[in-house]
Design an enzyme around this catalytic site. Sequence first.
Site, PDB file in Angstrom:
ATOM      1  N   GLY A 229      -9.296   4.827  20.810  1.00  0.00           N
ATOM      2  CA  GLY A 229      -7.993   4.341  21.243  1.00  0.00           C
ATOM      3  C   GLY A 229      -7.637   2.979  20.678  1.00  0.00           C
ATOM      4  O   GLY A 229      -8.417   2.330  19.989  1.00  0.00           O
ATOM      5  N   ARG A 329      -2.928   9.585  14.657  1.00  0.00           N
ATOM      6  CA  ARG A 329      -4.078   9.798  13.775  1.00  0.00           C
ATOM      7  C   ARG A 329      -4.682  11.172  14.044  1.00  0.00           C
ATOM      8  O   ARG A 329      -4.393  11.800  15.066  1.00  0.00           O
ATOM      9  CB  ARG A 329      -5.143   8.732  14.044  1.00  0.00           C
ATOM     10  N   ASP A 425     -10.331   8.559  13.113  1.00  0.00           N
ATOM     11  CA  ASP A 425      -9.361   7.769  13.873  1.00  0.00           C
ATOM     12  C   ASP A 425      -8.574   6.823  12.973  1.00  0.00           C
ATOM     13  O   ASP A 425      -7.633   6.168  13.445  1.00  0.00           O
ATOM     14  CB  ASP A 425     -10.051   6.986  14.997  1.00  0.00           C
ATOM     15  N   ASP A 435      -4.782   1.073   8.916  1.00  0.00           N
ATOM     16  CA  ASP A 435      -5.909   0.262   9.371  1.00  0.00           C
ATOM     17  C   ASP A 435      -6.661  -0.409   8.219  1.00  0.00           C
ATOM     18  O   ASP A 435      -7.608   0.146   7.675  1.00  0.00           O
ATOM     19  CB  ASP A 435      -6.875   1.088  10.220  1.00  0.00           C
TER      20      ASP A 435
END
Length: 673
Positions: A229, A329, A425, A435
């Site tokens: 998360g 994702r 993720d 990311d």
Amino acid sequence: MACSSLVFRAGASLPPTLGRNSLLPFRTSGSYVGFSSSIFRTQRLFENRSKRSPITSKFPILLRTVASSVPGAMAEDLKDLKIDDGNGMKENGGTNESPSGQAESLGFNGAKYIMNGSPESSDRKKTLEELKWDHSFVKELPGDRRVGGPVRQVLHACYSKVTPSAAVENPQLVVWSEPVAQILELDPKEFERPDFAEFFSGATPLAGSVPYAQCYGGHQFGVWAGQLGDGRAITLGEVLNEKGERWELQLKGAGKTPYSRSADGLAVLRSSIREFLCSEAMHHLGIPTTRALCLVTTGASVERDMFYDGHPKLEPGAVVCRVAPSFLRFGSYQIHAARTEEDLQIVRQLADYTICQHYPHLVDLPFERQVFDESTEAGPSNVPLEVDIAKNKYASWFTEVAERTAVMIAKWQGVGFTHGVMNTDNMSILGLTIDYGPFGFLDAFDPKFTPNTTDLPGRRYCFANQPDIGLWNAMQLANTLHTAGLLSTDEAQYGLGRYADRFMEEYRQLMSQKMGLRDYNKDLLTKLLNNLAVDKVDYTNFFRALGNVSSDPNVADDDIWLPLKPALLDLSKERKKVWVEWLREYTRQLAGQGIPDAERKAAMNKVNPKYILRNYLCQTAIDQAEQGDYSETHRLLKVMQQPYDEQPGMEKYARLPPAWAYRPGVCMLSCSS
């Protein structure tokens, strides 16, 4: 050529729920599917595959389909590299702007979609108070019944509402992106407001925003990690511009959430500068990516042990405002399939939401799973079967996700970008680079390069492995959709096969363009990349210089390699001979095309950047910024917004890294900062 043995444990890395319905070849606990590959096997394998129309014959799934993960270009001995998935962990209870500025269609299945957005905007600019907010994610999907609260397992929910909580003392705007402001139709004067940094540090709520943190899980380094998360990212909501484009605004480093685990939910200036600059640099290289609107300091200090050696220090805190159509994702779907049968309905609900908001051209397709023979659900079949994915909107959607992912990774390979943490993720459902942690662009060409110190033991996410990891990750998404009853094995096999085909289509075209060739020449490219690896040649500077090579076959041996001399440093007599031989073959190919050298060079310069965001350039900007001087950050952003242009006076940003660039913390970083 040496071979690498890549070993996957069948089903071992899957959550228990997925393991029962895994698309992997064998179900027996502890059994292995092993395959040996020469470095260039992928290229040969993908090229020899038969061409297929949208209705195609069935072929074996993933590990029986792809004999190698290593893209056809990667010339390095990886015989000691193995990928072992480890043990599963039970869960607790568009339009893309090209470098030249022209829009190119990247549609799949006859549809167009937005990757990076269009810089054009309406004439009227908005204030922060006039932003048009929408909250489809919060309205249409199940949320956590509890608002905020401590770190915990969040069940049966896609998000938790939270409030930014980073300590803010005297926030200051460091840098902002004008092109992203244009996408949001935000008035540039808003960045001059004295309260601007208060809003984008999270200290003051933006009117109309509904902050939340997303719940997702994922495979980290091949091992199921359970709930992950948004541990330090807080989404403010979705902004709709006048074109109807949906843009999610997210503050990274704004404080703890229920998903922060043992972390503090904060970010520091050095990692924030890297994220901001690379988001924008990748976009201007023409690579699908999330964007960055602005970066602010919080005025508070954050403690970080950069090298995990027991020597923490205080660093300046910062927050980046990230922007994307969605931050969903692969792991956003995985987490629900890994839990109870009750949660499987959330997988479908989330898939329906994603299709409606981000793949609207698929909304009206029917849902008819194609299973020709139930026995094929448990293993391979040699019987040719036709798969028409248009009969199942989820199959069409998965195929498009796989294709977008393949295109993105092929583009990474083209510019020498290594993500460093390709966990599921960190894989965008829109095929965006997402990311930016320990990333790195290739300097000296090394297929085994990884910018991630955490990845050093096995180099799972090294440059050469990225295409295969993308495929492996797509299989995990296929397993999730299969478990939720949305995808049959046959449909999953089709989508994974399209990943393989689409990757090679994009890769072959891109590498041909980089070499200035009309037609793809596998043998010539293989020899070239072998030479680059042997002599540790700078990847970016070499391809930029390659455009200067003459196609005249009468150039003498002593002169033919001179255009490449700045890139080919310290060659021995033997190595110089090898390069001359390659150049003779290359110039014969050029001469046969009949394209004037000036025209070819101009075309090559459009795909071979002169400027990339090398790690040492980031570090230079970081060092100055930590002293309160943000001028180098601004300068670097400006240079990276025109990576394919010559930019007189900025040549120093194309130089090879200095010796200090290879120190720890510059060329390589850990997963977390």
